[in-house]
Design a protein around this motif. Structure first.
Motif, PDB file in Angstrom:
ATOM      1  N   ALA A  66     -23.338  39.371 -19.091  1.00  0.00           N
ATOM      2  CA  ALA A  66     -22.125  38.604 -18.757  1.00  0.00           C
ATOM      3  C   ALA A  66     -22.150  37.226 -19.419  1.00  0.00           C
ATOM      4  CB  ALA A  66     -22.000  38.466 -17.245  1.00  0.00           C
ATOM      5  N   GLU A  67     -23.293  36.571 -19.375  1.00  0.00           N
ATOM      6  CA  GLU A  67     -23.405  35.239 -19.978  1.00  0.00           C
ATOM      7  C   GLU A  67     -23.251  35.302 -21.492  1.00  0.00           C
ATOM      8  OE1 GLU A  67     -27.198  34.121 -18.481  1.00  0.00           O
ATOM      9  OE2 GLU A  67     -26.422  33.470 -16.519  1.00  0.00           O
ATOM     10  N   THR A  68     -23.778  36.364 -22.103  1.00  0.00           N
ATOM     11  CA  THR A  68     -23.634  36.531 -23.554  1.00  0.00           C
ATOM     12  C   THR A  68     -22.173  36.767 -23.918  1.00  0.00           C
ATOM     13  OG1 THR A  68     -25.865  37.467 -23.715  1.00  0.00           O
ATOM     14  CG2 THR A  68     -24.366  37.888 -25.553  1.00  0.00           C
ATOM     15  N   ALA A  69     -21.480  37.592 -23.137  1.00  0.00           N
ATOM     16  CA  ALA A  69     -20.066  37.878 -23.401  1.00  0.00           C
ATOM     17  C   ALA A  69     -19.217  36.621 -23.250  1.00  0.00           C
ATOM     18  CB  ALA A  69     -19.577  38.969 -22.453  1.00  0.00           C
ATOM     19  N   ARG A  70     -19.507  35.810 -22.233  1.00  0.00           N
ATOM     20  CA  ARG A  70     -18.756  34.570 -22.053  1.00  0.00           C
ATOM     21  C   ARG A  70     -18.976  33.635 -23.241  1.00  0.00           C
ATOM     22  NH1 ARG A  70     -16.237  31.872 -17.963  1.00  0.00           N
ATOM     23  NH2 ARG A  70     -16.088  29.610 -18.227  1.00  0.00           N
ATOM     24  N   LYS A  71     -20.216  33.557 -23.692  1.00  0.00           N
ATOM     25  CA  LYS A  71     -20.539  32.712 -24.841  1.00  0.00           C
ATOM     26  C   LYS A  71     -19.733  33.126 -26.067  1.00  0.00           C
ATOM     27  CE  LYS A  71     -24.529  31.439 -27.754  1.00  0.00           C
ATOM     28  NZ  LYS A  71     -25.997  31.655 -27.934  1.00  0.00           N
ATOM     29  N   LEU A  72     -19.518  34.440 -26.213  1.00  0.00           N
ATOM     30  CA  LEU A  72     -18.779  34.969 -27.372  1.00  0.00           C
ATOM     31  C   LEU A  72     -17.274  34.976 -27.150  1.00  0.00           C
ATOM     32  CD1 LEU A  72     -21.121  37.995 -28.181  1.00  0.00           C
ATOM     33  CD2 LEU A  72     -20.953  35.842 -29.466  1.00  0.00           C
ATOM     34  N   GLY A  73     -16.836  34.750 -25.906  1.00  0.00           N
ATOM     35  CA  GLY A  73     -15.409  34.740 -25.604  1.00  0.00           C
ATOM     36  C   GLY A  73     -14.795  36.131 -25.573  1.00  0.00           C
ATOM     37  N   ILE A  74     -15.581  37.136 -25.147  1.00  0.00           N
ATOM     38  CA  ILE A  74     -15.091  38.516 -25.111  1.00  0.00           C
ATOM     39  C   ILE A  74     -15.189  39.068 -23.686  1.00  0.00           C
ATOM     40  CG2 ILE A  74     -15.719  38.934 -27.514  1.00  0.00           C
ATOM     41  CD1 ILE A  74     -18.193  40.435 -26.551  1.00  0.00           C
ATOM     42  N   MET A  75     -14.388  40.081 -23.403  1.00  0.00           N
ATOM     43  CA  MET A  75     -14.439  40.727 -22.096  1.00  0.00           C
ATOM     44  C   MET A  75     -15.535  41.777 -22.065  1.00  0.00           C
ATOM     45  SD  MET A  75     -11.486  43.666 -21.950  1.00  0.00           S
ATOM     46  CE  MET A  75     -10.109  42.655 -22.438  1.00  0.00           C
ATOM     47  N   VAL A  76     -15.889  42.204 -20.854  1.00  0.00           N
ATOM     48  CA  VAL A  76     -16.822  43.318 -20.670  1.00  0.00           C
ATOM     49  C   VAL A  76     -16.039  44.511 -20.134  1.00  0.00           C
ATOM     50  CG1 VAL A  76     -18.838  44.179 -19.445  1.00  0.00           C
ATOM     51  CG2 VAL A  76     -18.789  41.809 -20.241  1.00  0.00           C
ATOM     52  N   LYS A  93     -19.671  42.125 -10.169  1.00  0.00           N
ATOM     53  CA  LYS A  93     -20.336  41.017  -9.473  1.00  0.00           C
ATOM     54  C   LYS A  93     -20.366  39.754 -10.332  1.00  0.00           C
ATOM     55  CE  LYS A  93     -23.248  43.005  -5.924  1.00  0.00           C
ATOM     56  NZ  LYS A  93     -24.558  42.948  -5.250  1.00  0.00           N
ATOM     57  N   PHE A  94     -20.201  39.923 -11.630  1.00  0.00           N
ATOM     58  CA  PHE A  94     -20.293  38.791 -12.557  1.00  0.00           C
ATOM     59  C   PHE A  94     -18.921  38.404 -13.114  1.00  0.00           C
ATOM     60  CE2 PHE A  94     -24.034  41.528 -12.703  1.00  0.00           C
ATOM     61  CZ  PHE A  94     -24.977  40.663 -12.173  1.00  0.00           C
ATOM     62  N   ALA A  95     -17.849  38.808 -12.400  1.00  0.00           N
ATOM     63  CA  ALA A  95     -16.491  38.533 -12.878  1.00  0.00           C
ATOM     64  C   ALA A  95     -16.160  37.043 -12.865  1.00  0.00           C
ATOM     65  CB  ALA A  95     -15.476  39.301 -12.027  1.00  0.00           C
ATOM     66  N   SER A  96     -16.920  36.254 -12.113  1.00  0.00           N
ATOM     67  CA  SER A  96     -16.692  34.805 -12.149  1.00  0.00           C
ATOM     68  C   SER A  96     -17.254  34.196 -13.431  1.00  0.00           C
ATOM     69  CB  SER A  96     -17.330  34.134 -10.927  1.00  0.00           C
ATOM     70  OG  SER A  96     -18.731  34.384 -10.904  1.00  0.00           O
ATOM     71  N   ILE A  97     -18.110  34.941 -14.122  1.00  0.00           N
ATOM     72  CA  ILE A  97     -18.672  34.479 -15.395  1.00  0.00           C
ATOM     73  C   ILE A  97     -17.807  34.944 -16.561  1.00  0.00           C
ATOM     74  CG2 ILE A  97     -20.658  34.625 -16.959  1.00  0.00           C
ATOM     75  CD1 ILE A  97     -22.433  35.100 -14.519  1.00  0.00           C
ATOM     76  N   VAL A  98     -17.395  36.215 -16.523  1.00  0.00           N
ATOM     77  CA  VAL A  98     -16.632  36.817 -17.614  1.00  0.00           C
ATOM     78  C   VAL A  98     -15.686  37.854 -17.014  1.00  0.00           C
ATOM     79  CG1 VAL A  98     -18.354  38.640 -18.016  1.00  0.00           C
ATOM     80  CG2 VAL A  98     -16.843  37.951 -19.879  1.00  0.00           C
ATOM     81  N   PRO A  99     -14.456  37.987 -17.525  1.00  0.00           N
ATOM     82  CA  PRO A  99     -13.562  39.024 -16.992  1.00  0.00           C
ATOM     83  C   PRO A  99     -14.131  40.415 -17.264  1.00  0.00           C
ATOM     84  CG  PRO A  99     -12.593  37.970 -18.929  1.00  0.00           C
ATOM     85  CD  PRO A  99     -13.800  37.172 -18.556  1.00  0.00           C
ATOM     86  N   VAL A 100     -14.099  41.260 -16.228  1.00  0.00           N
ATOM     87  CA  VAL A 100     -14.705  42.589 -16.294  1.00  0.00           C
ATOM     88  C   VAL A 100     -13.651  43.650 -16.020  1.00  0.00           C
ATOM     89  CG1 VAL A 100     -16.397  44.158 -15.267  1.00  0.00           C
ATOM     90  CG2 VAL A 100     -16.960  41.728 -15.581  1.00  0.00           C
ATOM     91  N   LEU A 101     -13.574  44.601 -16.906  1.00  0.00           N
ATOM     92  CA  LEU A 101     -12.664  45.728 -16.731  1.00  0.00           C
ATOM     93  C   LEU A 101     -13.516  46.960 -16.422  1.00  0.00           C
ATOM     94  CD1 LEU A 101      -9.645  46.377 -19.047  1.00  0.00           C
ATOM     95  CD2 LEU A 101     -11.007  48.244 -18.160  1.00  0.00           C
ATOM     96  N   THR A 102     -13.389  47.489 -15.197  1.00  0.00           N
ATOM     97  CA  THR A 102     -14.223  48.600 -14.761  1.00  0.00           C
ATOM     98  C   THR A 102     -13.478  49.923 -14.889  1.00  0.00           C
ATOM     99  OG1 THR A 102     -15.390  47.182 -13.174  1.00  0.00           O
ATOM    100  CG2 THR A 102     -15.542  49.567 -12.840  1.00  0.00           C
ATOM    101  N   LEU A 103     -14.132  50.889 -15.540  1.00  0.00           N
ATOM    102  CA  LEU A 103     -13.605  52.249 -15.634  1.00  0.00           C
ATOM    103  C   LEU A 103     -14.397  53.137 -14.684  1.00  0.00           C
ATOM    104  CD1 LEU A 103     -13.412  52.572 -19.531  1.00  0.00           C
ATOM    105  CD2 LEU A 103     -11.564  51.929 -17.968  1.00  0.00           C
ATOM    106  N   GLY A 104     -13.710  54.006 -13.973  1.00  0.00           N
ATOM    107  CA  GLY A 104     -14.395  54.895 -13.050  1.00  0.00           C
ATOM    108  C   GLY A 104     -13.550  56.099 -12.722  1.00  0.00           C
TER     109      GLY A 104
END
Length: 446
Positions: free
Chosen positions: A230-240, A261-272
């Motif tokens: 999550a921290e790496t994705a935020r640094k790069l400015g990309i979503m997970v 759980k880390f959506a406050s760090i980086v926006p997360v799109l969950t597939l299920g």
């Protein structure tokens, strides 16, 4: 019962010769037809598993006098020991008989189903989902399709793991997204190569895909590792984009940590979806969950684009949508425990057999999913060039189909499906052992 009847819902060779029609653009009366098929899907279709599986089945033969064992692709639902739970079946029957599932549904899905999915996913998430954050899809694969179509723009690229479920490559190719691969590290229990991510990302990178529990590796990521992602994705400015469709198929010691759980760090799109957990891939119901407390998906129009794409695609069955709340709320946890116990037994069975097959090893025993990745020690074998050659000759000589690792982006590895009856697995392993003995290098002592 014939092999074709026993696996009527699986892709298996029929050993029949089909007539092929001649291609023509002009008939006998001289009419010139002004239509032809597009080749837009040509590249994408070659990246799916089906092409590899069909090729391997073409190498099976009736002359081998052995039933075909299709352990290259996974669909446990065809085996009685993996039948879905009574609660799920009753839920569908109740809706069917009530007549409440006969109508069209909204593009995003019916409200009770979306609300039930939000409650199902929330658990101990710090930022709770609502029905408005849930979008229903015709299975997890359609979720991938919708998300990739929504992100596609000129020069955009997306980061995919290696190895990976190849449908991701296929959908990216069809949507025009450039794929850049980062490695999963077998020596570190298939963790993501975080330094590799930063090395391949650039200003056109839009997202990173994380599959957890992982298909095909079978590992479950730790809280610490996912936070680093999550921290790496935020640094790069990309979503997970996180694929958690195997969240109810875990039989190891590591619990699932939702990426949300880390959506406050980086926006997360969950597939299920319920296809893997409830063993009902034919029901075709899944979801996209927008975990985004900062509103990034709204401000960047990602949420709007996803909803617009859903408006022009087929909806999941309204019957299954209407049954979903009861399925999610009433299924007894003992159902998952029983299913996962069978899978763990099958993993142990394979690993026990592999002790006597030196040329096929399993560096990391899986703790989730329905597959087991093995490494091929080709230096111990004669006349085997690579993993594809190994699997082709295995199909040709034993009517046994495993998936070559090259199809997943991992050369000289092989994937074995464990979501089958144990006796079928034992038969497959006995054939594998015999094949490896025949092809083993001979050593001579002077």
């Amino acid at each position: 019962m014939s092999n074709e009847e026993a696996h009527a819902n699986l892709v298996v060779p029929a050993f029949k010769t089909e007539k092929v029609a001649k291609t023509q653009t002009q008939n006998s009366q001289g009419t010139v037809w002004r239509f032809s098929g597009t080749d837009k899907a040509a590249k994408a279709s070659t990246l799916t598993l089906r092409g590899v599986i069909y090729m391997l089945f073409d190498n099976c033969s009736r002359d081998v006098k052995k039933t075909v064992l299709p352990l290259g692709h996974g669909d446990p639902s065809v085996y009685p020991c993996f039948r879905t739970c009574i609660e799920a079946e009753d839920a569908v029957v109740n809706v069917l008989r009530s007549g409440k599932g006969n109508s069209y549904a909204p593009g995003a899905g019916i409200l009770p189903a979306r609300r039930a999915v939000a409650e199902y996913l929330n658990g101990d998430l710090p930022n709770k989902l609502t029905a408005d954050d849930i979008l229903l899809t015709a299975g997890c694969n359609q979720g991938v399709e919708i998300v990739f179509e929504s992100l596609a723009r000129p020069n955009a690229n997306i980061l995919l793991p290696r190895p990976v479920f190849p449908n991701y490559d296929a959908r990216a190719a069809y949507s025009g997204l450039e794929v850049r691969k980062f490695d999963l590290l077998p020596e570190k229990e298939w963790e993501i190569d975080l330094q590799g991510i930063e090395a391949i990302a650039d200003e056109n990178t839009v997202a990173i895909v994380v599959i957890n529990p992982n298909n095909p590796c079978g590992n479950v990521y730790s809280h610490h590792h996912l936070q680093k992602v999550a921290e790496t994705a935020r640094k790069l400015g990309i979503m997970v984009i996180t694929d958690e469709v195997y969240n109810q198929t875990i039989f190891g010691d590591n619990p699932l940590v939702p990426m949300a759980k880390f959506a406050s760090i980086v926006p997360v799109l969950t597939l299920g979806g319920i296809s893997k957990g409830w063993v009902v891939p034919g029901w075709k119901i899944g979801w996209i969950a927008l975990n985004d407390p900062e509103g990034v998906f709204a401000s960047t129009n990602v949420a709007q684009s996803i909803r617009q794409n859903l408006e022009i695609t087929p909806d999941p069955s309204t019957i299954i949508q209407a049954a979903l709340p009861e399925i999610l709320e009433k299924t007894d946890k003992s159902f998952f425990a029983k299913k996962n116990k069978i899978l763990k037994h099958n993993v142990d069975l394979v690993c026990h057999w592999l002790k006597d097959i030196p040329c096929v090893t399993c560096p990391k025993k899986p703790e989730s999913c329905t597959y087991l990745l093995t490494k091929l020690e080709l230096s111990l074998l004669e006349d085997i060039k690579d993993d594809t050659d190994f699997c082709v000759k295995l199909a040709r000589e034993e009517n046994l189909v495993f998936l070559p690792g090259e199809a997943l982006g991992l050369k000289n590895w092989m994937r074995i499906t464990i979501g089958v009856d144990a006796h079928m697995l034992e038969d497959a392993l006995e054939r594998l052992k015999g094949f490896c003995i025949r092809h083993a290098k001979k050593t001579y002592i002077n």
